[in-house]
Write a protein that holds these residues in place. Structure first.
Motif, PDB file in Angstrom:
ATOM      1  N   TYR A 126       0.980  -0.983   0.211  1.00 30.73           N
ATOM      2  CA  TYR A 126      -0.103  -0.157   0.094  1.00 30.73           C
ATOM      3  C   TYR A 126       0.637   1.297   0.279  1.00 30.73           C
ATOM      4  CZ  TYR A 126      -3.107  -3.576   0.880  1.00 30.73           C
ATOM      5  OH  TYR A 126      -3.423  -4.729   0.645  1.00 30.73           O
ATOM      6  N   TYR A 159      13.056  -2.850  -5.118  1.00 31.20           N
ATOM      7  CA  TYR A 159      12.140  -3.381  -4.862  1.00 31.20           C
ATOM      8  C   TYR A 159      12.046  -5.269  -4.589  1.00 31.20           C
ATOM      9  CZ  TYR A 159       7.407  -5.898  -7.383  1.00 31.20           C
ATOM     10  OH  TYR A 159       6.157  -6.602  -7.258  1.00 31.20           O
ATOM     11  N   ARG A 160      11.939  -5.397  -3.758  1.00 33.33           N
ATOM     12  CA  ARG A 160      11.454  -7.103  -2.583  1.00 33.33           C
ATOM     13  C   ARG A 160      12.771  -7.325  -2.783  1.00 33.33           C
ATOM     14  NH1 ARG A 160       7.224  -5.151  -1.575  1.00 33.33           N
ATOM     15  NH2 ARG A 160       5.337  -6.171  -1.275  1.00 33.33           N
ATOM     16  N   TYR A 191      -2.342   5.303  -1.744  1.00 33.92           N
ATOM     17  CA  TYR A 191      -3.041   4.086  -2.509  1.00 33.92           C
ATOM     18  C   TYR A 191      -4.062   4.052  -2.465  1.00 33.92           C
ATOM     19  CZ  TYR A 191      -2.101  -0.840  -4.009  1.00 33.92           C
ATOM     20  OH  TYR A 191      -1.749  -1.690  -4.459  1.00 33.92           O
ATOM     21  N   LYS A 222      -8.110  -9.922   0.406  1.00 31.97           N
ATOM     22  CA  LYS A 222      -7.878 -10.408  -0.517  1.00 31.97           C
ATOM     23  C   LYS A 222      -6.896 -11.685  -0.257  1.00 31.97           C
ATOM     24  CE  LYS A 222      -7.772  -6.773  -3.449  1.00 31.97           C
ATOM     25  NZ  LYS A 222      -6.093  -5.793  -3.823  1.00 31.97           N
ATOM     26  N   SER A 234       2.380 -12.718  -1.565  1.00 28.98           N
ATOM     27  CA  SER A 234       2.440 -12.053  -2.743  1.00 28.98           C
ATOM     28  C   SER A 234       3.998 -13.947  -3.574  1.00 28.98           C
ATOM     29  CB  SER A 234       3.151 -11.422  -3.609  1.00 28.98           C
ATOM     30  OG  SER A 234       2.407 -10.677  -2.912  1.00 28.98           O
ATOM     31  N   PHE A 236       4.664 -14.202  -6.614  1.00 23.91           N
ATOM     32  CA  PHE A 236       5.706 -13.774  -7.845  1.00 23.91           C
ATOM     33  C   PHE A 236       6.101 -12.644  -7.555  1.00 23.91           C
ATOM     34  CE2 PHE A 236       3.255 -17.234  -9.233  1.00 23.91           C
ATOM     35  CZ  PHE A 236       3.819 -18.456 -10.082  1.00 23.91           C
ATOM     36  N   ASN A 238       5.743  -8.563  -8.853  1.00 27.46           N
ATOM     37  CA  ASN A 238       4.786  -7.907 -10.266  1.00 27.46           C
ATOM     38  C   ASN A 238       6.340  -7.327 -11.311  1.00 27.46           C
ATOM     39  OD1 ASN A 238       2.360  -7.871  -9.011  1.00 27.46           O
ATOM     40  ND2 ASN A 238       2.741  -6.206  -7.896  1.00 27.46           N
ATOM     41  N   TYR A 259       2.041   0.763 -13.388  1.00 32.88           N
ATOM     42  CA  TYR A 259       2.103   1.282 -12.825  1.00 32.88           C
ATOM     43  C   TYR A 259       3.447   1.773 -13.465  1.00 32.88           C
ATOM     44  CZ  TYR A 259      -0.053  -1.638  -9.442  1.00 32.88           C
ATOM     45  OH  TYR A 259      -1.196  -2.345  -8.817  1.00 32.88           O
ATOM     46  N   PRO A 269       0.854  -6.007 -12.491  1.00 29.24           N
ATOM     47  CA  PRO A 269       0.494  -6.622 -12.180  1.00 29.24           C
ATOM     48  C   PRO A 269       0.712  -7.932 -12.423  1.00 29.24           C
ATOM     49  CG  PRO A 269      -1.185  -5.588 -11.962  1.00 29.24           C
ATOM     50  CD  PRO A 269      -0.331  -4.799 -12.825  1.00 29.24           C
ATOM     51  N   GLU A 275      -4.207 -13.874 -13.624  1.00 28.41           N
ATOM     52  CA  GLU A 275      -5.911 -14.321 -13.593  1.00 28.41           C
ATOM     53  C   GLU A 275      -6.044 -14.112 -14.934  1.00 28.41           C
ATOM     54  OE1 GLU A 275      -8.137 -11.977 -11.578  1.00 28.41           O
ATOM     55  OE2 GLU A 275      -9.929 -11.754 -12.386  1.00 28.41           O
ATOM     56  N   LYS A 280      -6.628 -18.164 -11.779  1.00 25.04           N
ATOM     57  CA  LYS A 280      -6.987 -17.657 -10.698  1.00 25.04           C
ATOM     58  C   LYS A 280      -7.787 -18.759 -10.137  1.00 25.04           C
ATOM     59  CE  LYS A 280      -8.998 -13.210  -8.614  1.00 25.04           C
ATOM     60  NZ  LYS A 280      -9.282 -12.618  -8.789  1.00 25.04           N
ATOM     61  N   GLN A 293      -6.739 -13.576  -4.787  1.00 29.81           N
ATOM     62  CA  GLN A 293      -5.476 -12.940  -5.394  1.00 29.81           C
ATOM     63  C   GLN A 293      -4.684 -14.090  -6.197  1.00 29.81           C
ATOM     64  OE1 GLN A 293      -3.643 -11.306  -5.903  1.00 29.81           O
ATOM     65  NE2 GLN A 293      -3.276  -9.872  -5.006  1.00 29.81           N
ATOM     66  N   ALA A 294      -4.523 -13.688  -7.984  1.00 30.45           N
ATOM     67  CA  ALA A 294      -4.013 -14.596  -8.500  1.00 30.45           C
ATOM     68  C   ALA A 294      -2.715 -14.534  -8.118  1.00 30.45           C
ATOM     69  CB  ALA A 294      -4.498 -14.872  -9.732  1.00 30.45           C
ATOM     70  N   GLU A 330       9.189 -14.736  -5.840  1.00 30.96           N
ATOM     71  CA  GLU A 330       9.281 -13.511  -4.865  1.00 30.96           C
ATOM     72  C   GLU A 330       9.273 -14.447  -3.251  1.00 30.96           C
ATOM     73  OE1 GLU A 330       8.164 -11.830  -1.308  1.00 30.96           O
ATOM     74  OE2 GLU A 330       6.318 -11.395  -2.585  1.00 30.96           O
TER      75      GLU A 330
END
Ligand code: EPU
Length: 334
Positions: A126, A159-160, A191, A222, A234, A236, A238, A259, A269, A275, A280, A293-294, A330
């Protein structure tokens, strides 16, 4: 003291059975050093086990970080510095900061896992990542058993990602993390989903607790609760893709979410890709793709790590075939 042949099923949020040859917990740095002095075997360090898929039994020693404590080391008019033990449960830390009205971590409410693991992959949700409130950390260098300090820059957060997932992988054990949190109200509700959740509750001037409650409500709607349905959040990342690939997808799917990253790249995403590819809610044996949430793979009870891994590979191959996008996992795989 090492215990032999311990099932790690209840030490990871996936709830998948895999045995550690030897296992021990440590609650101080001294205890950790003593344990390291007693073994030459390969080491695996467990935090909250919330970002881990075990696909086999673990040879050598598994050590679980249980260093506790949340301590104010500096208290200023407008900010505090907190020193937090690596074994503290992440959400317990967040709840503590909400109680004390220290601003910064509220958007990261209800993320499973431990404080010691949080910088490894720069956890985020978020619109906030821990790097935004991170000051420094202490970690034991396994080879010489010395504590070293890493500043934010030295952690090379992405990022991660951090230095501990890359060039220093397996070389350090994070013992304490220091956060710099604001005492002056600074909330980040931009967000979309947070603002929408606050609106439905009729809250126009939210408190820190309101934001945390909104995040908790969104996550609960979710994301599966690991104590009810095994998962590691998650599965994976994004993917960051070239604009040309995005434009091509847009020709068939006008509403593809994205994004912006820079002039030539954007993030799509992975949940949308998975999905859209029809995964999904799919179930294969005892594992599957979450119905809400796929991006999340789940263990319906007795899945093996290999089954979950194979499902993730099928998804990666299918997404590549359909969209020419290479998904990256991830979750850490052992
Ligand atoms: N989407 C779908 N189908 C799905 C899931 C998502 O079409 O099944 C689309 C949504 O419509 C939305 C977009 O994907 O437009 C984004 O979905 P969401 O807000 O749920 O976030 P995400 O990008 O799927 C990331 C993080 C989560 C974090 C949320 C919220 C990663 C890999 N995941 O997910 O982090 O909670 O944003 O900030 O970056 C985690 O790392 O374990 C984790 C849960």
């Amino acid at each position: 003291m090492f215990q032999k042949n311990i099932d790690l099923k209840n030490f990871t949020t996936f709830g998948i059975s895999a045995f550690a040859e030897e296992f021990a917990v440590f609650s101080t740095v001294e205890e950790l050093i003593r344990l390291l002095d007693e073994t030459e075997k390969p080491l695996t360090i467990l935090g909250g086990g919330s970002n881990l898929l075990l696909t086999k039994n673990i040879d050598g020693v598994v050590l679980k970080n249980e260093i506790l404590g949340i301590e104010v080391t500096e208290d200023h008019t407008d900010f505090v510095i907190l020193k937090v033990g690596g074994g503290v449960v992440w959400h317990d830390l967040v709840m503590h900061t909400i109680d004390k009205q220290y601003y910064g971590l509220e958007n990261l409410s209800l993320i499973p896992g431990s404080v010691g693991a949080s910088p490894m992959q720069n956890i985020g949700a978020y619109g906030v990542e821990i790097k935004d409130c991170f000051l420094k950390l202490e970690a034991l260098h396994i080879s010489d058993k010395k504590i070293e300090t890493f500043t934010k820059e030295q952690c090379e957060f992405g990022y991660r990602e951090s230095v501990f997932k890359r060039k220093y992988k397996g070389q350090y054990i994070i013992t304490n993390v220091y956060f710099k949190l604001s005492k002056i109200q600074t909330l980040n509700t931009s967000y979309g989903a947070i603002d929408a959740e606050l609106n439905t509750k009729g809250i126009s001037i939210p408190s820190i607790k309101d934001v945390s409650d909104a995040v908790i409500a969104i996550r609960k709607s979710k994301l599966p609760n690991p104590s009810e349905l095994g998962n590691a959040g998650s599965f994976f990342k994004n993917p960051v893709v070239a604009k040309s690939i995005y434009e091509k997808i847009k020709q068939s799917y006008v509403n593809v979410p994205s994004y912006p990253i820079n002039e030539s790249e954007l993030k799509i995403p992975a949940g949308w890709l998975i999905e859209t590819a029809g995964w999904k809610g799919k179930r294969i044996g005892d594992c599957g793709v979450h119905t809400k949430q796929a991006l999340v793979l789940v263990n319906y009870g007795n899945a093996t790590g290999k089954e979950v891994f194979d499902l993730s590979q099928k998804i990666i191959d299918d997404i590549y075939q359909k969209f020419q996008i290479q998904l990256e996992r991830e979750v850490n795989i052992l």
